[in-house]
Motif scaffolding. Structure first.
Motif, PDB file in Angstrom:
ATOM      1  N   ILE A   5      -3.948  35.374  56.292  1.00 30.11           N
ATOM      2  CA  ILE A   5      -4.815  34.246  56.619  1.00 30.11           C
ATOM      3  C   ILE A   5      -4.120  33.310  57.595  1.00 30.11           C
ATOM      4  CG2 ILE A   5      -5.940  32.173  55.718  1.00 30.11           C
ATOM      5  CD1 ILE A   5      -6.431  33.678  53.151  1.00 30.11           C
ATOM      6  N   LYS A   6      -2.857  33.034  57.377  1.00 25.82           N
ATOM      7  CA  LYS A   6      -2.129  32.106  58.228  1.00 25.82           C
ATOM      8  C   LYS A   6      -2.100  32.576  59.678  1.00 25.82           C
ATOM      9  CE  LYS A   6       0.874  30.336  54.624  1.00 25.82           C
ATOM     10  NZ  LYS A   6       2.246  30.181  54.178  1.00 25.82           N
ATOM     11  N   ASP A   7      -2.085  33.880  59.898  1.00 25.05           N
ATOM     12  CA  ASP A   7      -2.022  34.421  61.247  1.00 25.05           C
ATOM     13  C   ASP A   7      -3.395  34.612  61.871  1.00 25.05           C
ATOM     14  OD1 ASP A   7       0.745  34.509  61.010  1.00 25.05           O
ATOM     15  OD2 ASP A   7       0.712  36.550  60.203  1.00 25.05           O
ATOM     16  N   THR A   8      -4.452  34.403  61.119  1.00 23.82           N
ATOM     17  CA  THR A   8      -5.803  34.643  61.595  1.00 23.82           C
ATOM     18  C   THR A   8      -6.219  33.637  62.663  1.00 23.82           C
ATOM     19  OG1 THR A   8      -6.412  35.537  59.457  1.00 23.82           O
ATOM     20  CG2 THR A   8      -8.206  34.902  60.887  1.00 23.82           C
ATOM     21  N   PHE A   9      -5.905  32.380  62.466  1.00 24.16           N
ATOM     22  CA  PHE A   9      -6.365  31.321  63.354  1.00 24.16           C
ATOM     23  C   PHE A   9      -5.205  30.836  64.223  1.00 24.16           C
ATOM     24  CE2 PHE A   9      -8.831  31.143  59.429  1.00 24.16           C
ATOM     25  CZ  PHE A   9     -10.072  31.464  59.948  1.00 24.16           C
ATOM     26  N   THR A  10      -5.407  30.886  65.536  1.00 18.74           N
ATOM     27  CA  THR A  10      -4.327  30.501  66.433  1.00 18.74           C
ATOM     28  C   THR A  10      -4.602  29.218  67.191  1.00 18.74           C
ATOM     29  OG1 THR A  10      -5.246  31.914  68.164  1.00 18.74           O
ATOM     30  CG2 THR A  10      -3.558  32.878  66.742  1.00 18.74           C
ATOM     31  N   THR A  11      -5.848  28.777  67.251  1.00 17.73           N
ATOM     32  CA  THR A  11      -6.157  27.555  67.973  1.00 17.73           C
ATOM     33  C   THR A  11      -7.004  26.626  67.104  1.00 17.73           C
ATOM     34  OG1 THR A  11      -8.233  28.349  68.932  1.00 17.73           O
ATOM     35  CG2 THR A  11      -6.208  28.810  70.172  1.00 17.73           C
ATOM     36  N   LYS A  12      -6.994  25.379  67.489  1.00 15.54           N
ATOM     37  CA  LYS A  12      -7.792  24.378  66.784  1.00 15.54           C
ATOM     38  C   LYS A  12      -9.280  24.740  66.850  1.00 15.54           C
ATOM     39  CE  LYS A  12      -8.124  19.358  66.519  1.00 15.54           C
ATOM     40  NZ  LYS A  12      -7.609  18.089  67.065  1.00 15.54           N
ATOM     41  N   ALA A  13      -9.719  25.253  67.985  1.00 14.73           N
ATOM     42  CA  ALA A  13     -11.123  25.631  68.158  1.00 14.73           C
ATOM     43  C   ALA A  13     -11.522  26.733  67.182  1.00 14.73           C
ATOM     44  CB  ALA A  13     -11.381  26.069  69.592  1.00 14.73           C
ATOM     45  N   GLU A  14     -10.635  27.691  66.947  1.00  9.81           N
ATOM     46  CA  GLU A  14     -10.934  28.767  65.994  1.00  9.81           C
ATOM     47  C   GLU A  14     -11.037  28.229  64.574  1.00  9.81           C
ATOM     48  OE1 GLU A  14      -7.705  31.418  66.823  1.00  9.81           O
ATOM     49  OE2 GLU A  14      -8.908  32.630  68.167  1.00  9.81           O
ATOM     50  N   TYR A  34     -12.416  16.868  65.922  1.00 15.52           N
ATOM     51  CA  TYR A  34     -11.517  16.676  67.057  1.00 15.52           C
ATOM     52  C   TYR A  34     -10.512  15.549  66.820  1.00 15.52           C
ATOM     53  CZ  TYR A  34     -14.270  12.653  68.624  1.00 15.52           C
ATOM     54  OH  TYR A  34     -14.894  11.436  68.703  1.00 15.52           O
ATOM     55  N   GLU A  35     -10.790  14.674  65.865  1.00 19.12           N
ATOM     56  CA  GLU A  35      -9.881  13.575  65.554  1.00 19.12           C
ATOM     57  C   GLU A  35      -8.765  13.992  64.594  1.00 19.12           C
ATOM     58  OE1 GLU A  35     -12.622   9.660  65.715  1.00 19.12           O
ATOM     59  OE2 GLU A  35     -13.136  11.072  64.110  1.00 19.12           O
ATOM     60  N   ALA A  36      -8.921  15.133  63.967  1.00 22.19           N
ATOM     61  CA  ALA A  36      -7.947  15.600  62.977  1.00 22.19           C
ATOM     62  C   ALA A  36      -6.900  16.488  63.649  1.00 22.19           C
ATOM     63  CB  ALA A  36      -8.657  16.387  61.886  1.00 22.19           C
ATOM     64  N   SER A  37      -5.745  16.556  63.014  1.00 21.01           N
ATOM     65  CA  SER A  37      -4.704  17.455  63.516  1.00 21.01           C
ATOM     66  C   SER A  37      -5.020  18.882  63.084  1.00 21.01           C
ATOM     67  CB  SER A  37      -3.336  17.043  62.977  1.00 21.01           C
ATOM     68  OG  SER A  37      -3.248  17.326  61.595  1.00 21.01           O
TER      69      SER A  37
END
Length: 55
Positions: A5-14, A34-37
């Protein structure tokens, strides 16, 4: 949570896309995504999903 799971998402948009797919549209405190980290978004996503869903 599995390591895959940790490797599934690589960008904030994903991460935001995955949250929207889970019918989550704002941060719990009312902020827009968009305001969150990226870390905050990951925490919300992983708290809303189960290991079975992604593993």
């Amino acid at each position: 949570m599995c390591e895959a799971i940790k490797d599934t998402f690589t960008t904030k948009a994903e991460i935001i896309s995955a949250l929207l797919n889970q019918n989550v549209f704002k941060m719990p405190d009312g902020r827009q995504f968009y305001e969150a980290s990226e870390k905050e978004l990951e925490h919300i996503l992983y708290s809303k999903t189960t290991e079975d869903h992604y593993c």
